[in-house]
Scaffold this motif. Structure first.
Motif, PDB file in Angstrom:
ATOM      1  N   ILE A 440       0.822  -1.217   0.000  1.00 59.02           N
ATOM      2  CA  ILE A 440       0.000   0.000   0.000  1.00 59.02           C
ATOM      3  C   ILE A 440       0.853   1.263   0.000  1.00 59.02           C
ATOM      4  CG2 ILE A 440      -0.260   0.082   2.529  1.00 59.02           C
ATOM      5  CD1 ILE A 440      -3.051   0.851  -0.038  1.00 59.02           C
ATOM      6  N   GLY A 441       1.979   1.256   0.729  1.00 55.93           N
ATOM      7  CA  GLY A 441       2.866   2.424   0.758  1.00 55.93           C
ATOM      8  C   GLY A 441       3.450   2.739  -0.601  1.00 55.93           C
ATOM      9  N   LYS A 442       3.824   1.691  -1.335  1.00 55.77           N
ATOM     10  CA  LYS A 442       4.364   1.877  -2.680  1.00 55.77           C
ATOM     11  C   LYS A 442       3.300   2.452  -3.612  1.00 55.77           C
ATOM     12  CE  LYS A 442       8.616   0.190  -2.408  1.00 55.77           C
ATOM     13  NZ  LYS A 442       9.806   1.023  -2.709  1.00 55.77           N
ATOM     14  N   ARG A 443       2.067   2.025  -3.394  1.00 58.51           N
ATOM     15  CA  ARG A 443       0.988   2.535  -4.241  1.00 58.51           C
ATOM     16  C   ARG A 443       0.683   4.000  -3.943  1.00 58.51           C
ATOM     17  NH1 ARG A 443      -3.645  -1.570  -3.369  1.00 58.51           N
ATOM     18  NH2 ARG A 443      -2.316  -2.517  -1.777  1.00 58.51           N
ATOM     19  N   TYR A 444       0.774   4.396  -2.678  1.00 55.07           N
ATOM     20  CA  TYR A 444       0.643   5.814  -2.340  1.00 55.07           C
ATOM     21  C   TYR A 444       1.705   6.624  -3.087  1.00 55.07           C
ATOM     22  CZ  TYR A 444      -2.473   4.773   1.667  1.00 55.07           C
ATOM     23  OH  TYR A 444      -3.507   4.387   2.465  1.00 55.07           O
ATOM     24  N   ASP A 459     -10.516  -1.406   2.995  1.00 47.95           N
ATOM     25  CA  ASP A 459      -9.863  -2.313   3.934  1.00 47.95           C
ATOM     26  C   ASP A 459     -10.898  -3.124   4.719  1.00 47.95           C
ATOM     27  OD1 ASP A 459     -10.924  -0.433   5.655  1.00 47.95           O
ATOM     28  OD2 ASP A 459      -9.008   0.513   6.119  1.00 47.95           O
ATOM     29  N   TYR A 460     -10.497  -3.699   5.841  1.00 44.64           N
ATOM     30  CA  TYR A 460     -11.418  -4.522   6.643  1.00 44.64           C
ATOM     31  C   TYR A 460     -12.583  -3.693   7.189  1.00 44.64           C
ATOM     32  CZ  TYR A 460      -8.210  -8.470   6.414  1.00 44.64           C
ATOM     33  OH  TYR A 460      -7.433  -9.505   5.967  1.00 44.64           O
ATOM     34  N   ASP A 461     -12.317  -2.413   7.538  1.00 45.57           N
ATOM     35  CA  ASP A 461     -13.411  -1.553   8.002  1.00 45.57           C
ATOM     36  C   ASP A 461     -14.444  -1.336   6.902  1.00 45.57           C
ATOM     37  OD1 ASP A 461     -12.458  -1.288  10.545  1.00 45.57           O
ATOM     38  OD2 ASP A 461     -11.546   0.687  10.250  1.00 45.57           O
ATOM     39  N   SER A 462     -13.990  -1.341   5.673  1.00 48.55           N
ATOM     40  CA  SER A 462     -14.913  -1.184   4.542  1.00 48.55           C
ATOM     41  C   SER A 462     -15.816  -2.409   4.434  1.00 48.55           C
ATOM     42  CB  SER A 462     -14.134  -1.005   3.233  1.00 48.55           C
ATOM     43  OG  SER A 462     -13.190   0.031   3.344  1.00 48.55           O
ATOM     44  N   LEU A 463     -15.235  -3.598   4.637  1.00 50.15           N
ATOM     45  CA  LEU A 463     -16.009  -4.831   4.556  1.00 50.15           C
ATOM     46  C   LEU A 463     -16.998  -4.969   5.719  1.00 50.15           C
ATOM     47  CD1 LEU A 463     -13.147  -7.310   3.568  1.00 50.15           C
ATOM     48  CD2 LEU A 463     -15.105  -6.704   2.140  1.00 50.15           C
ATOM     49  N   GLU A 464     -16.539  -4.580   6.917  1.00 50.71           N
ATOM     50  CA  GLU A 464     -17.312  -4.869   8.122  1.00 50.71           C
ATOM     51  C   GLU A 464     -18.193  -3.709   8.598  1.00 50.71           C
ATOM     52  OE1 GLU A 464     -14.186  -5.939  10.766  1.00 50.71           O
ATOM     53  OE2 GLU A 464     -13.584  -7.699   9.584  1.00 50.71           O
ATOM     54  N   LYS A 465     -17.756  -2.442   8.298  1.00 54.57           N
ATOM     55  CA  LYS A 465     -18.467  -1.287   8.857  1.00 54.57           C
ATOM     56  C   LYS A 465     -18.925  -0.291   7.792  1.00 54.57           C
ATOM     57  CE  LYS A 465     -15.483  -1.468  12.962  1.00 54.57           C
ATOM     58  NZ  LYS A 465     -14.503  -0.701  13.795  1.00 54.57           N
ATOM     59  N   ASP A 466     -18.692  -0.598   6.494  1.00 58.87           N
ATOM     60  CA  ASP A 466     -19.011   0.339   5.402  1.00 58.87           C
ATOM     61  C   ASP A 466     -18.270   1.662   5.561  1.00 58.87           C
ATOM     62  OD1 ASP A 466     -20.620  -1.286   3.880  1.00 58.87           O
ATOM     63  OD2 ASP A 466     -22.452  -0.719   4.951  1.00 58.87           O
ATOM     64  N   LEU A 467     -17.039   1.619   6.057  1.00 59.13           N
ATOM     65  CA  LEU A 467     -16.199   2.812   6.202  1.00 59.13           C
ATOM     66  C   LEU A 467     -15.073   2.765   5.174  1.00 59.13           C
ATOM     67  CD1 LEU A 467     -15.881   2.994  10.097  1.00 59.13           C
ATOM     68  CD2 LEU A 467     -17.261   4.487   8.629  1.00 59.13           C
ATOM     69  N   ILE A 468     -14.729   3.930   4.648  1.00 57.93           N
ATOM     70  CA  ILE A 468     -13.657   4.031   3.653  1.00 57.93           C
ATOM     71  C   ILE A 468     -12.658   5.075   4.118  1.00 57.93           C
ATOM     72  CG2 ILE A 468     -14.639   5.847   2.167  1.00 57.93           C
ATOM     73  CD1 ILE A 468     -13.285   2.574   0.794  1.00 57.93           C
ATOM     74  N   THR A 469     -11.385   4.869   3.809  1.00 50.92           N
ATOM     75  CA  THR A 469     -10.325   5.798   4.224  1.00 50.92           C
ATOM     76  C   THR A 469      -9.851   6.612   3.030  1.00 50.92           C
ATOM     77  OG1 THR A 469      -9.602   4.237   5.920  1.00 50.92           O
ATOM     78  CG2 THR A 469      -8.078   6.001   5.342  1.00 50.92           C
ATOM     79  N   ILE A 470      -9.861   7.939   3.177  1.00 52.49           N
ATOM     80  CA  ILE A 470      -9.374   8.844   2.126  1.00 52.49           C
ATOM     81  C   ILE A 470      -8.046   9.438   2.586  1.00 52.49           C
ATOM     82  CG2 ILE A 470      -9.897  10.802   0.637  1.00 52.49           C
ATOM     83  CD1 ILE A 470     -12.794  10.621   1.561  1.00 52.49           C
ATOM     84  N   ARG A 471      -7.046   9.377   1.713  1.00 57.05           N
ATOM     85  CA  ARG A 471      -5.737   9.982   2.012  1.00 57.05           C
ATOM     86  C   ARG A 471      -5.529  11.171   1.091  1.00 57.05           C
ATOM     87  NH1 ARG A 471      -0.972   9.808  -0.669  1.00 57.05           N
ATOM     88  NH2 ARG A 471       1.000   9.969   0.482  1.00 57.05           N
ATOM     89  N   ASP A 472      -5.169  12.313   1.680  1.00 59.75           N
ATOM     90  CA  ASP A 472      -4.888  13.535   0.922  1.00 59.75           C
ATOM     91  C   ASP A 472      -3.433  13.524   0.456  1.00 59.75           C
ATOM     92  OD1 ASP A 472      -5.238  16.299   0.021  1.00 59.75           O
ATOM     93  OD2 ASP A 472      -3.967  16.819   1.726  1.00 59.75           O
ATOM     94  N   ARG A 473      -3.225  13.761  -0.813  1.00 59.53           N
ATOM     95  CA  ARG A 473      -1.876  13.749  -1.383  1.00 59.53           C
ATOM     96  C   ARG A 473      -0.950  14.782  -0.756  1.00 59.53           C
ATOM     97  NH1 ARG A 473      -2.120  16.387  -6.846  1.00 59.53           N
ATOM     98  NH2 ARG A 473      -2.028  18.175  -5.447  1.00 59.53           N
ATOM     99  N   ASP A 474      -1.430  16.006  -0.573  1.00 57.26           N
ATOM    100  CA  ASP A 474      -0.545  17.095  -0.163  1.00 57.26           C
ATOM    101  C   ASP A 474      -0.114  16.995   1.298  1.00 57.26           C
ATOM    102  OD1 ASP A 474      -0.968  17.922  -2.726  1.00 57.26           O
ATOM    103  OD2 ASP A 474      -2.311  19.567  -2.223  1.00 57.26           O
TER     104      ASP A 474
END
Length: 511
Positions: A440-444, A459-474
């Protein structure tokens, strides 16, 4: 980091990441021709859309066409290109290198010379080839147009257009009639043009095949100082390098459009209006006002068809280059084509009868602008830090993709869930890319490097809790939100309706 390293590093990314690369590279083909790869095509499309929004869609009287790139010889006879579109060149008698005289003067660091003085120094061998000790030939004119024969019979001569403007002028009557146009109105075109450059150089700056973003605004000459949207732009500040400044070797002055017009530093309101629009356009593609200036061309530099020219120039690592030109072409082109063709290229103006309008022309080089955006957006990583890789900090509007969808891992249904989310976002109209190869770090890092604005990790939270993680580039900060909120929030971030700080304030930073 020195400027030469910056240029080399940007070119390296372009070649390595499929942004831009030489044409027919495996055959060691001609200089001055380049291809846009998958990432480059996205940058190109985004820049064209921003130009269209600024110069076409924001106006109610500008129409767009797409013209042929090959036209009859008669077109370029009338326009003056057959006689006037040439550059003086000289050739070394030892290594056979050819040089444009103006490039040679620049490369050797010579003081500006007139033609007679330059020829005299050549004869006295005071100027020699910069590549070897060879003697340079007497300058001769070289026409930069690509010539071709149309059809099977010899003598039916055509030329690849050296600019996109002539399509607009020769079709003026048909466009005006079909669109029921009245002055002022404009005709725009995005298209390829061709110039047989003597010595292409500096990557995307001087090409033999390139794209222009061009607008011809047709105006009643009696209304040239009465632009209908003048009050909307008159307080915009520009950096203006006047002829007087250049004579005194002074820097550009900061001045509002209104002040420049009132003090006669610009000739009319239409020139002022497009200086303002060009400024707004540059800022929309991520190049701030302090990185460019408008240079008023000197009398001996002004083209044969123009009475005033202002070049938007940027200081690049390899020198100062024009990326947008603004010309007051008067009625030169329409009159010349009328004389040569016999067609009446006029328009009826109420109370005046038929008149030949004057023309204001903002014209930009697409590849030069993309190169400028890349050079000004390139950021170096910090060694031994959380981000030790280099990256592009493109604006949201210029980023090749708005977001990258990354499953944390390929197992446990994460790939399938991430792929489904990818298609949902595409169906929503967002420009997204899918990436599941490597850690994942290489993909970032990989997506940062090409300027993707946000990375969305499933990730697992997406599968289990319908949560998604957004990472800001800057900032490399992350927030976690409900998946069903994602499409709207990404769109609002890209359109600058929301800032990343707004998102952190509402949802909290996710560790």
């Amino acid at each position: 980091m020195d400027q030469n390293s910056l240029q080399n590093d940007v070119i390296d990314v372009c070649l390595r990441r499929g942004i831009v690369f030489p044409t027919a590279e495996i055959y060691n083909s001609y200089a001055g021709f380049y291809e846009y790869g998958p990432v480059g095509v996205k940058l190109r499309e985004n820049l064209m859309v921003l130009w269209q929004q600024t110069f076409i869609n924001s106006e109610d009287n500008v129409h767009e066409i797409s013209g042929s790139t090959i036209m009859p010889e008669a077109v370029f006879d009338a326009s003056g290109h057959l006689d006037g579109f040439h550059d003086p060149l000289t050739q070394c008698n030892k290594c056979n290198s050819m040089f444009r005289i103006d490039h040679l003067i620049e490369e050797l660091g010579l003081e500006i010379l007139d033609e007679n003085s330059f020829n005299e120094q050549l004869k006295n061998n005071e100027i020699i080839c910069p590549n070897c000790p060879g003697v340079l030939s007497e300058p001769r004119n070289f026409n930069m147009m690509f010539k071709t024969n149309v059809g099977p019979l010899e003598g039916n001569t055509g030329y690849l257009r050296p600019e996109t403007a002539q399509n607009i002028f020769i079709n003026f009557r048909r466009i005006a009639h079909s669109m029921r146009a009245s002055l002022p109105f404009g005709v725009a075109q995005i298209g390829r043009a061709y110039r047989n450059e003597i010595s292409p150089r500096n990557f995307l700056m001087r090409l033999r095949e390139f794209e222009q973003l061009e607008l011809e605004m047709f105006v009643d000459p009696d209304e040239i100082n009465n632009h209908p949207n003048w009050v909307e732009v008159e307080n915009i500040e520009i950096n203006l390098l006047t002829r007087q400044n250049q004579l005194k070797n002074e820097k550009p002055i900061k001045i509002t459009i209104k002040e420049a017009f009132d003090t006669k530093l610009i000739p009319n309101q239409y020139i002022g209006y497009y200086l303002a629009l060009e400024t707004m356009f540059m800022e929309s593609i991520g190049i701030s006002n302090n990185l460019f200036h408008f240079r008023e061309l000197k009398e001996n530099e002004v083209a044969h068809y123009s009475s005033a020219n202002y070049d938007l120039e940027i200081v690049f690592p390899f020198g100062v280059f024009e990326v947008i030109g603004l010309a007051y072409r008067t009625d030169y082109d329409l009159k010349k084509h009328s004389e040569k063709s016999g067609a009446k290229l006029q328009i009826n103006q109420p109370g005046k009868g038929n008149i030949v309008p004057h023309v204001i022309e903002p014209s930009a080089g697409l590849s030069r602008l993309i190169y400028a955006v890349m050079l000004s957006s390139y950021v170096y990583g910090e060694p031994n830090s959380d981000r030790d890789w280099n990256w592009f900090n493109f604006t949201g509007a210029m980023a090749p993709w708005e977001a990258a969808i990354l499953p944390l891992m390929k197992k446990d249904g994460m790939s399938e869930g991430a792929k489904e989310l990818y298609w949902q976002l595409k169906d929503y109209g967002l420009e997204v890319i899918y990436d599941e190869s490597g850690k994942i770090g290489k993909r970032y890092a990989r997506n940062d490097e090409i300027g993707v604005k946000y990375c969305i990790t499933y990730d697992y939270d997406s599968l289990e809790k319908d949560l998604i993680t957004i990472r800001d580039r800057d900032t490399m900060h992350q927030v976690q939100i409900k998946i069903d909120l994602l499409p709207d929030l990404i769109r609002q971030l890209i359109l600058d309706i929301l800032t990343w700080s707004d998102l952190e304030n509402e949802f909290g930073r996710f560790k």
